[in-house]
Design a protein around this motif. Structure first.
Motif, mmCIF file in Angstrom:
data_model
loop_
_atom_site.group_PDB
_atom_site.id
_atom_site.type_symbol
_atom_site.label_atom_id
_atom_site.label_comp_id
_atom_site.label_asym_id
_atom_site.label_seq_id
_atom_site.Cartn_x
_atom_site.Cartn_y
_atom_site.Cartn_z
ATOM 1 N N ASP A 188 0.819 -1.216 0.000
ATOM 2 C CA ASP A 188 0.000 0.000 0.000
ATOM 3 C C ASP A 188 0.850 1.263 0.000
ATOM 4 N N GLU A 189 1.830 1.332 0.902
ATOM 5 C CA GLU A 189 2.717 2.494 1.000
ATOM 6 C C GLU A 189 4.162 2.024 0.983
ATOM 7 N N LEU A 190 4.984 2.718 0.222
ATOM 8 C CA LEU A 190 6.388 2.344 0.129
ATOM 9 C C LEU A 190 7.251 3.451 0.721
ATOM 10 N N HIS A 191 8.025 3.088 1.749
ATOM 11 C CA HIS A 191 8.932 4.038 2.399
ATOM 12 C C HIS A 191 10.357 3.679 1.978
ATOM 13 N N LEU A 192 10.855 4.372 0.992
ATOM 14 C CA LEU A 192 12.141 4.033 0.403
ATOM 15 C C LEU A 192 13.315 4.119 1.377
ATOM 16 N N PRO A 193 13.342 5.090 2.324
ATOM 17 C CA PRO A 193 14.485 5.109 3.261
ATOM 18 C C PRO A 193 14.635 3.801 4.041
ATOM 19 N N PHE A 194 13.528 3.263 4.540
ATOM 20 C CA PHE A 194 13.619 1.995 5.282
ATOM 21 C C PHE A 194 14.052 0.859 4.358
ATOM 22 N N LEU A 195 13.549 0.872 3.116
ATOM 23 C CA LEU A 195 13.923 -0.176 2.173
ATOM 24 C C LEU A 195 15.417 -0.088 1.861
ATOM 25 N N ALA A 196 15.929 1.123 1.729
ATOM 26 C CA ALA A 196 17.361 1.303 1.488
ATOM 27 C C ALA A 196 18.183 0.847 2.695
ATOM 28 N N LEU A 197 17.699 1.196 3.907
ATOM 29 C CA LEU A 197 18.400 0.760 5.109
ATOM 30 C C LEU A 197 18.438 -0.766 5.226
ATOM 31 N N ALA A 198 17.384 -1.437 4.749
ATOM 32 C CA ALA A 198 17.328 -2.901 4.832
ATOM 33 C C ALA A 198 18.455 -3.549 4.042
ATOM 34 N N LEU A 199 18.983 -2.835 3.057
ATOM 35 C CA LEU A 199 20.069 -3.391 2.254
ATOM 36 C C LEU A 199 21.355 -3.553 3.062
ATOM 37 N N VAL A 200 21.497 -2.773 4.149
ATOM 38 C CA VAL A 200 22.735 -2.845 4.936
ATOM 39 C C VAL A 200 22.851 -4.185 5.662
ATOM 40 N N PRO A 201 21.888 -4.552 6.521
ATOM 41 C CA PRO A 201 22.010 -5.877 7.156
ATOM 42 C C PRO A 201 21.901 -7.017 6.152
ATOM 43 N N LEU A 202 21.148 -6.805 5.067
ATOM 44 C CA LEU A 202 21.059 -7.845 4.037
ATOM 45 C C LEU A 202 22.431 -8.083 3.401
ATOM 46 N N ALA A 203 23.153 -6.992 3.124
ATOM 47 C CA ALA A 203 24.492 -7.127 2.543
ATOM 48 C C ALA A 203 25.459 -7.784 3.527
ATOM 49 N N ALA A 204 25.330 -7.434 4.808
ATOM 50 C CA ALA A 204 26.184 -8.055 5.820
ATOM 51 C C ALA A 204 25.898 -9.552 5.930
ATOM 52 N N PHE A 205 24.622 -9.920 5.890
ATOM 53 C CA PHE A 205 24.217 -11.329 5.910
ATOM 54 C C PHE A 205 24.812 -12.046 4.697
ATOM 55 N N ALA A 206 24.688 -11.409 3.517
ATOM 56 C CA ALA A 206 25.214 -12.007 2.292
ATOM 57 C C ALA A 206 26.733 -12.197 2.377
ATOM 58 N N PHE A 207 27.437 -11.207 2.930
ATOM 59 C CA PHE A 207 28.897 -11.307 3.052
ATOM 60 C C PHE A 207 29.286 -12.497 3.924
ATOM 61 N N LEU A 208 28.595 -12.660 5.049
ATOM 62 C CA LEU A 208 28.937 -13.749 5.972
ATOM 63 C C LEU A 208 28.654 -15.116 5.357
ATOM 64 N N VAL A 209 27.485 -15.265 4.717
ATOM 65 C CA VAL A 209 27.179 -16.588 4.159
ATOM 66 C C VAL A 209 28.075 -16.904 2.961
ATOM 67 N N GLN A 210 28.471 -15.875 2.207
ATOM 68 C CA GLN A 210 29.408 -16.117 1.108
ATOM 69 C C GLN A 210 30.762 -16.580 1.645
ATOM 70 N N LYS A 211 31.109 -16.151 2.872
ATOM 71 C CA LYS A 211 32.328 -16.611 3.547
ATOM 72 C C LYS A 211 32.100 -17.934 4.284
ATOM 73 N N ARG A 212 30.887 -18.490 4.106
ATOM 74 C CA ARG A 212 30.496 -19.777 4.729
ATOM 75 C C ARG A 212 30.491 -19.704 6.250
ATOM 76 N N VAL A 213 30.144 -18.546 6.801
ATOM 77 C CA VAL A 213 29.973 -18.404 8.249
ATOM 78 C C VAL A 213 28.605 -18.976 8.623
ATOM 79 N N ARG A 214 28.580 -19.922 9.547
ATOM 80 C CA ARG A 214 27.333 -20.612 9.887
ATOM 81 C C ARG A 214 26.817 -20.253 11.280
ATOM 82 N N SER A 215 27.444 -19.307 11.941
ATOM 83 C CA SER A 215 27.077 -18.970 13.315
ATOM 84 C C SER A 215 25.701 -18.313 13.370
ATOM 85 N N GLY A 216 24.789 -18.946 14.095
ATOM 86 C CA GLY A 216 23.470 -18.356 14.277
ATOM 87 C C GLY A 216 23.501 -17.071 15.072
ATOM 88 N N PHE A 217 24.511 -16.917 15.928
ATOM 89 C CA PHE A 217 24.634 -15.696 16.726
ATOM 90 C C PHE A 217 24.907 -14.474 15.843
#
Length: 431
Positions: free
Chosen positions: A195-224
């Motif tokens: 219904d409503e799109l708030h682009l700042p929050f969507l852009a901010l979501a890319l930061v933890p998403l990129a960090a998650f992607a970096f860790l899994v690409q390095k095969r880090v499996r720590s749930g913590f």
């Protein structure tokens, strides 16, 4: 006298997958069978409870708010189940979809053509049927996407209940169809039910998403490390206005499929799928079904009144007629234009039976219904339509598939025979 030129070998549909793929699919379907049984139990308990004198207790529990208000997360329990728990389900779907494209059947365009065409037809035609029916009867068009989804856990549980021995080719088709269906469903949710799109929050979501992607690409499996990043991504996507389940798919897409050393064996995506799938199938989806399926019918009169709503009837027709014709018709058109034959011992009756089974559109259909209409009378009619349509699809599919079970059992016995007891079925050694 000229020698006739031999005709080129025709392609075949629903062929047996590789041994590795067949083993993986069998394991996935076993997990989905257990989850599907729990899903059915949760839905039945909710339906019965919602039609007893204690229905207000069920509604109070579903509508009870919990969560930090400052973060706009003071959500009802039902919303937490739909937005939060189903994100886990879509995370697994994202992992599975990426694996299919990288290492599964979808990496081969020829093998991918059948489930992709079937999924597209199986989503487009139910929407057309729903819209056509509601246009003719002055109904609401907002729910056009409700009958487009297939519930693989529910469908596999039905197969277990009716004791049908599906051959490996049909099992692969069913699972791959469901994977593509999930991708199309989450795309519809993201594009048409925001219904409503708030682009700042969507852009901010890319930061933890990129960090998650970096860790899994390095095969880090720590749930913590991975779980907090996934939660922050989910919160920011939720705040952006995009449905929060989209975060699950995006996180799943970041996980690498292949091993870093290039060897055989499970990669990161398969490892996480093994860890998360039991949580998804055994808890997340059944709990969502419990809070989403509870509809107070109001006796026979209330039930008939709900079915007189063009929305409910459009959903029933979309699931039962649209899915069957869309999937079977798309597959037939593909076979006709590519001059492909069905695999040996299979017939078009089997394709129709699988198409009917795909008309079980429970979990995602209920989710889209809530997004389209919110809570209220219209949403109750949506639930009746989804339940009736899924039940009719179940009965029709059971009749068709059970009639062919003798053939399926013979094929399965041949596919599982291991005369030399070396752990590899003989058909794969012969091939």
């Amino acid at each position: 006298m000229t020698t006739p030129t031999p005709s080129p070998q025709r392609g075949r549909l629903f062929v047996r997958p590789s041994l590795l793929e067949n083993t993986r699919i069998a394991e996935v379907l076993r997990s989905e069978t257990t989850g599907g049984m729990l899903l059915i139990v949760g839905a039945l308990v909710a339906i019965v409870w919602a039609n007893t004198p204690w229905a207000d207790v069920y509604e109070a529990a579903r509508d009870f708010r919990v969560g930090p208000e400052a973060l706009h997360l003071d959500l009802t329990i039902g919303t937490w189940a739909a937005d939060g728990l189903l994100a886990i389900f879509f995370f697994v779907a994202g992992l599975e979809l990426k694996r299919e494209f990288v290492a599964g059947d979808l990496r081969d365009p020829r093998r991918a053509a059948v489930p992709v065409a079937a999924a597209v037809g199986g989503m487009a035609l139910p929407a057309v049927v729903y819209v056509g029916w509601n246009l003719l009867h002055d109904g609401e068009l907002a729910g056009w996407a409700i009958p487009t989804a297939t519930d693989i856990a529910f469908a596999v549980a039905i197969l277990a209940v009716i004791s049908t021995h599906l051959p490996a080719g049909l099992r692969t088709f069913l699972l791959t169809l469901a994977v593509v269906d999930d991708l199309l469903a989450i795309t519809i949710i993201a594009l048409f039910y925001t219904d409503e799109l708030h682009l700042p929050f969507l852009a901010l979501a890319l930061v933890p998403l990129a960090a998650f992607a970096f860790l899994v690409q390095k095969r880090v499996r720590s749930g913590f490390l991975l779980v907090p990043l996934a939660l922050v991504t989910w919160v920011l996507v939720h705040e952006s206005g995009v449905h929060a389940t989209v975060a699950g798919v995006l996180l799943g897409f970041t996980v690498p499929v292949l091993r870093r050393d290039g060897g055989d064996g499970p990669g990161m995506a398969e490892h996480l799928e093994h860890v998360v799938r039991p949580l998804s199938a055994g808890f997340a989806v059944p709990v969502f079904a419990f809070f989403a399926a509870g509809v107070t019918v109001g006796g026979v009169d209330g039930f008939l009144e709900a079915l007189r709503d063009p929305v409910a009837l459009g959903i029933v027709l979309g699931l039962v007629v649209g899915k069957t014709v869309g999937i079977a018709g798309s597959t037939w058109l593909l076979a006709t234009f590519t001059r492909a034959d069905l695999d040996e011992e299979l017939s078009w009756v089997d394709v129709i039976g699988m198409a009917m089974l795909a008309g079980i559109g429970f979990t995602v259909s209920l989710l889209i219904g809530e997004l389209a209409f919110g809570q209220g009378t219209q949403d109750d009619h949506v639930k009746v339509g989804v339940l009736v349509g899924s039940l009719l699809a179940t009965v029709l599919a059971a009749l068709v598939l059970r009639a062919r079970n003798r053939v399926y059992r013979r094929i399965c016995e041949a596919e599982e025979r291991d005369a030399d007891a070396d752990g590899v079925p003989d058909v794969y050694q012969q091939d």
